[in-house]
Each structure stands twice: as structure tokens, then as C-alpha cells.
Write a protein that holds these residues in place. Structure first.
Motif, short mmCIF file in Angstrom:
data_model
loop_
_atom_site.label_atom_id
_atom_site.label_comp_id
_atom_site.label_asym_id
_atom_site.label_seq_id
_atom_site.Cartn_x
_atom_site.Cartn_y
_atom_site.Cartn_z
N VAL A 4 0.91 -1.13 -0.01
CA VAL A 4 0.14 0.11 -0.11
C VAL A 4 0.87 1.18 0.02
CG1 VAL A 4 -1.93 1.18 1.39
CG2 VAL A 4 -1.92 -1.20 1.44
N GLY A 5 0.47 2.21 -0.67
CA GLY A 5 1.31 3.52 -0.62
C GLY A 5 1.31 4.25 0.50
N ALA A 6 2.35 5.01 1.22
CA ALA A 6 2.14 5.61 2.54
C ALA A 6 1.20 6.74 2.56
CB ALA A 6 3.67 5.78 2.94
N ASN A 7 0.91 7.19 3.61
CA ASN A 7 0.12 8.14 3.79
C ASN A 7 1.02 9.32 4.03
OD1 ASN A 7 -2.22 6.60 3.93
ND2 ASN A 7 -2.27 6.55 6.17
N SER A 8 0.40 10.54 3.32
CA SER A 8 1.04 11.73 3.59
C SER A 8 1.01 12.04 5.04
CB SER A 8 0.51 12.91 2.67
OG SER A 8 0.96 14.06 2.95
N SER A 9 2.11 12.72 5.46
CA SER A 9 2.21 13.22 6.99
C SER A 9 3.01 14.43 7.26
CB SER A 9 2.57 12.03 7.77
OG SER A 9 4.24 11.81 7.60
N ILE A 10 3.01 14.82 8.37
CA ILE A 10 3.94 16.02 8.80
C ILE A 10 5.35 16.03 8.46
CG2 ILE A 10 4.62 17.65 10.36
CD1 ILE A 10 1.97 17.59 11.68
N ARG A 11 5.67 14.79 8.70
CA ARG A 11 6.99 14.17 8.58
C ARG A 11 7.69 13.86 7.00
NH1 ARG A 11 7.95 9.46 13.06
NH2 ARG A 11 7.92 11.09 15.02
N ALA A 12 6.56 13.53 6.30
CA ALA A 12 6.88 13.30 4.98
C ALA A 12 5.56 13.63 4.03
CB ALA A 12 7.20 11.87 4.64
N LEU A 13 5.33 14.89 3.76
CA LEU A 13 4.13 15.19 2.69
C LEU A 13 4.04 14.42 1.46
CD1 LEU A 13 4.48 19.10 3.01
CD2 LEU A 13 2.74 17.73 4.27
N LYS A 14 5.15 14.09 0.84
CA LYS A 14 4.99 12.92 -0.25
C LYS A 14 5.15 11.48 0.27
CE LYS A 14 4.76 11.84 -4.54
NZ LYS A 14 4.23 10.44 -4.45
N GLY A 15 3.89 10.96 0.30
CA GLY A 15 3.88 9.49 0.77
C GLY A 15 4.97 8.54 -0.11
N MET A 16 5.58 7.62 0.60
CA MET A 16 6.29 6.61 -0.25
C MET A 16 5.48 5.75 -1.13
SD MET A 16 9.61 6.46 0.46
CE MET A 16 10.20 4.96 0.96
N LYS A 17 6.01 5.49 -2.12
CA LYS A 17 5.34 4.43 -3.15
C LYS A 17 5.10 3.06 -2.38
CE LYS A 17 5.38 2.70 -7.99
NZ LYS A 17 4.98 1.21 -7.47
N GLY A 18 4.11 2.25 -2.58
CA GLY A 18 4.08 1.12 -2.00
C GLY A 18 5.09 0.10 -2.77
N GLU A 19 5.59 -0.90 -2.05
CA GLU A 19 6.61 -2.03 -2.60
C GLU A 19 5.88 -2.56 -3.68
OE1 GLU A 19 9.42 -5.42 -0.96
OE2 GLU A 19 8.47 -4.18 0.42
N ASP A 20 6.74 -2.86 -4.60
CA ASP A 20 6.27 -3.59 -5.88
C ASP A 20 6.14 -5.10 -5.50
OD1 ASP A 20 5.79 -1.51 -7.57
OD2 ASP A 20 7.44 -1.78 -8.84
N LYS A 21 5.35 -5.88 -5.78
CA LYS A 21 5.23 -7.23 -5.94
C LYS A 21 5.76 -8.16 -7.07
CE LYS A 21 4.37 -11.42 -3.94
NZ LYS A 21 4.97 -11.83 -2.70
N GLU A 22 6.64 -8.94 -7.17
CA GLU A 22 7.33 -9.36 -8.33
C GLU A 22 7.04 -10.96 -8.05
OE1 GLU A 22 11.50 -8.86 -8.53
OE2 GLU A 22 11.35 -6.89 -9.48
N ILE A 23 6.27 -11.66 -9.04
CA ILE A 23 5.99 -12.96 -9.45
C ILE A 23 7.34 -13.50 -10.23
CG2 ILE A 23 4.35 -14.67 -10.06
CD1 ILE A 23 2.34 -12.26 -10.21
N LEU A 24 8.01 -14.24 -9.55
CA LEU A 24 9.29 -15.26 -10.31
C LEU A 24 8.58 -16.24 -10.99
CD1 LEU A 24 12.03 -14.67 -7.61
CD2 LEU A 24 11.28 -13.13 -9.54
N ALA A 25 8.96 -16.07 -12.32
CA ALA A 25 8.51 -17.16 -13.47
C ALA A 25 9.58 -17.65 -14.36
CB ALA A 25 7.12 -16.53 -14.09
N PRO A 26 9.24 -18.75 -15.13
CA PRO A 26 10.53 -19.29 -15.96
C PRO A 26 10.26 -18.50 -17.15
CG PRO A 26 8.60 -20.96 -15.64
CD PRO A 26 8.30 -19.82 -14.60
N VAL A 27 11.45 -18.63 -17.90
CA VAL A 27 11.66 -18.18 -19.32
C VAL A 27 10.59 -19.00 -20.08
CG1 VAL A 27 13.01 -17.95 -21.08
CG2 VAL A 27 13.98 -17.33 -19.05
N GLY A 28 10.05 -18.39 -20.97
CA GLY A 28 9.17 -18.98 -21.98
C GLY A 28 7.60 -18.79 -21.44
N ILE A 29 7.38 -17.95 -20.67
CA ILE A 29 6.06 -17.81 -20.08
C ILE A 29 5.41 -16.66 -21.03
CG2 ILE A 29 4.79 -16.53 -18.28
CD1 ILE A 29 5.05 -19.41 -17.56
#
Length: 356
Positions: free
Chosen positions: A51-76
Motif C-alpha cells: 500500500v502507498g504510504a499516507n502523507s504526514s507532517i514528516r513526509a508530505l509526499k508519501g512513499m510508493k508501496g513496494e512492488d510485488k514480483e512474481i518470479l516465473a520461468p523463461v518462456g512464459i
């Protein structure tokens, strides 16, 4: 697989702060992974990014949420639930975004975040090989692959001889390697998904060239099915590929006539060559609905015996020659395209200079 990305973070109305965007879901090609391992690791088949981080007094621009990587075999191949292509993973490191995270809350959205995309996607594994062996059961494909390469396929004595796709490597004295995929035996009606047909045909799509293999003396699949000569087998194989996906027949093809150690093999080979030279004249041998729209023209017709090793060396040479010929033509085509693009660019520059 159900892929769900996450929503963005809340904005901060008092200070006009913007929430971080939600993470995205990616499918990434990597080594040493199988679809089975993915299935075992994620039995619920659900993938959620951060989930993206909420904006706050400490960080007005919230951090982007972490991407999820699905590792898959070559040829998919990644498709939507209804079969629409999203993308292909052809090499280690290839990445496809399958779901985008929601936007963080901002002034334009009354500081409320949006939800991320939720998508159902399919991961379909298709073998990648230089050559795909195409043949009906018992044409001797597995034995041929064993003789040609270092593969040791499981060979059984029943109609579906290859239990699963096998990839063998052809090794040459100068260390050149060519990969050959032996795929489960086709049966008439494979395009309609009889037997393992559909599983077989999807793998043919990812091979550079086709290597048709027929028994010089013909074959009979079962006691209730008609006997088919080598010529008929070639045309039936052509028709199956045509009915599944017609553009498969634009791939360069070679024909291997196997079992040349059998009695009368030379006479049968001569007959087959004559029929292939004038296929229209002999098409009445086939039922009307099994005559291909156009007859394949093979780059080489190579007689071999996987049992005795006869013709194997010649076949390896022909395979390499055909692939190198194709690679050369492709490189020439790419070069011509680049030259054409350069000419157009130069013409455009000259035009701009002229009008100024």
C-alpha cells in the motif's frame, strides 16, 4: 492467477500533502523456477503489492508501496483471462507489469487514494527451442532426438510415446549448440484438442523452425483408424498445424524420413519424393477435409535411420545450414530496416534545412 495490486496512501488535506502510489504487480523471468513451484508457494494464487504510504507532517509526499514480483520461468506467455496477450518473457530479466497500483490521495482527488487494479491473468509456459519436432506417434521422434543429441526421453511403446516435452541439444565440433524440442505425439484432430494435441501445438509456436518426422513405411495409429502412407502423414501434419494456427506454416521446415533401415525403404522414399514434388496430383489419396490449403515446401528432405545412425550426420549439417540461412536473412532484413529509417531521418533533416 489472480493478481491484485494495492491502493495508494491518504493525502494530507491541511498541508496539501500527497499520498504515495500503491505498488505494482510484475511477472519477472528468472532461472531455476517452475510453474509448479509458484503454485506450491502461492496456493491461493493471489499476489498483493504494498500500500502507498499516507502523507504526514514528516513526509508530505508519501512513499510508493513496494512492488510485488512474481518470479516465473523463461518462456512464459502472460494473457488475460479471456486469452488477450499481455506480454511474453523470452529471456532472464524480462518483466511484464500485470497490475498497476492505485494513485495516492492528492488535491485533485480530495486527498482520497484510489484503489489499484485487480486482474485475473494466466501464466502459460511455452517451450523455446530452435527446432520443434513435428510427427505422429511412433514416427521415431524420441529415438531420433536421442541419436541426435544428449537428451534421454522417456520412450514408451504406446500411441502417445512422448510423455512430456523434451529438449535436446545438438552439439557441433566448433561448440555450436542447437536446441531441439520433442513434443508429445500428434494425433489426427489435435487442433480440436483431442489427446495432448493442444498442449503440443502451443509449444510449436515458439520454435524458429519445424522438423517434420515421418516413418518411411507409413503408420496406423490404431486398428480402427486407416493406414497412412508417409506422404499422407506429411499432409495430415500440415493440415493439423494449419487448422490450429495457419501462420505456423510460414516457419521454415525440414522433413526427416525415418526408419530407412526397414525393407523396401529406398523404393518408398523414391515414391514419397515424387509425391512431394507433385502434391496436387496425389491429393486425392486424402479425404477432402484433410487436404491442406497449400502444400509445404521443405528446405531439405533427409532420409535417416535413428536405429543405425544412417543419415544423422547429414541431418545435423542440414539443420545448422537452415538455421544459419534464416539468421542471415533476418540480420539482412534488420539492416535494411535500419538503413531505411536512417534515410527517412536524413530526408527529414534536409527538408527542414531547405524550408528554413
Amino acid at each position: 492467477y489472480l493478481n491484485a495490486s494495492c491502493s495508494g496512501g491518504m493525502g494530507f488535506p491541511r498541508l496539501g500533502g500527497q499520498g504515495g502510489d500503491g505498488g505494482d504487480v510484475w511477472v519477472v523471468a528468472t532461472k531455476d523456477i517452475t510453474l509448479k513451484r509458484i503454485k506450491n508457494k502461492y496456493p491461493e494464487k493471489r499476489f498483493v503489492a504494498g500500500v502507498g504510504a499516507n502523507s504526514s507532517i514528516r513526509a508530505l509526499k508519501g512513499m510508493k508501496g513496494e512492488d510485488k514480483e512474481i518470479l516465473a520461468p523463461v518462456g512464459i506467455t502472460v494473457t488475460t483471462d479471456d486469452g488477450k496477450l499481455i506480454g511474453e518473457l523470452n529471456a532472464v530479466g524480462d518483466r511484464i507489469k500485470v497490475a498497476t497500483g492505485g494513485s495516492g490521495g492528492s488535491f485533485h482527488s480530495a486527498f482520497q487514494p484510489s484503489k489499484g487494479q485487480t486482474k485475473h491473468v494466466r501464466l502459460d509456459l511455452k517451450l523455446i527451442a530452435d527446432l520443434g519436432l513435428v510427427g505422429f506417434p511412433n514416427a521415431g521422434k524420441s529415438s531420433l532426438l536421442t541419436t541426435l543429441s544428449n537428451a534421454t526421453p522417456q520412450i514408451a511403446s504406446y500411441a502417445f510415446t512422448t510423455l512430456r516435452p523434451e529438449i535436446g541439444k545438438l552439439m557441433y565440433e566448433d561448440y555450436k549448440q542447437i536446441s531441439v524440442a520433442d513434443l508429445p505425439g500428434l494425433i489426427e484432430g489435435a487442433h480440436m484438442n483431442k489427446g495432448m494435441g493442444h498442449k503440443f501445438l502451443k509449444h510449436v509456436e515458439r520454435t524458429k523452425q519445424l522438423l517434420f518426422v515421418v516413418d518411411v513405411s507409413g503408420f496406423q495409429l490404431a486398428s480402427k483408424t486407416p493406414f497412412r502412407s508417409a506422404f499422407e502423414a506429411v499432409q495430415l501434419l500440415t493440415k493439423e498445424l494449419e487448422l490450429y494456427r495457419e501462420e505456423l506454416l510460414t516457419k521454415p521446415a525440414l522433413l526427416v524420413v525415418n526408419k530407412m533401415d526397414l525393407p523396401d525403404a529406398e523404393d518408398r522414399l523414391a515414391e514419397l519424393k515424387e509425391q512431394l514434388h507433385n502434391p496436387e496430383e496425389f491429393s486425392e489419396l486424402l479425404p477432402d477435409d484433410m487436404i491442406p490449403k497449400s502444400f509445404l515446401s521443405f528446405r531439405h528432405v533427409v532420409p535417416v535411420s535413428a536405429l543405425t545412425g544412417f543419415g544423422i550426420s547429414d541431418l545435423k549439417s542440414r539443420i545448422r545450414e537452415s538455421l544459419e540461412q534464416e539468421a542471415l536473412a533476418e540480420a539482412k532484413g534488420n539492416h535494411e530496416e535500419k538503413l531505411q529509417a536512417l534515410r527517412m531521418k536524413l530526408d527529414h533533416i534536409f527538408y527542414l534545412q531547405h524550408i528554413s
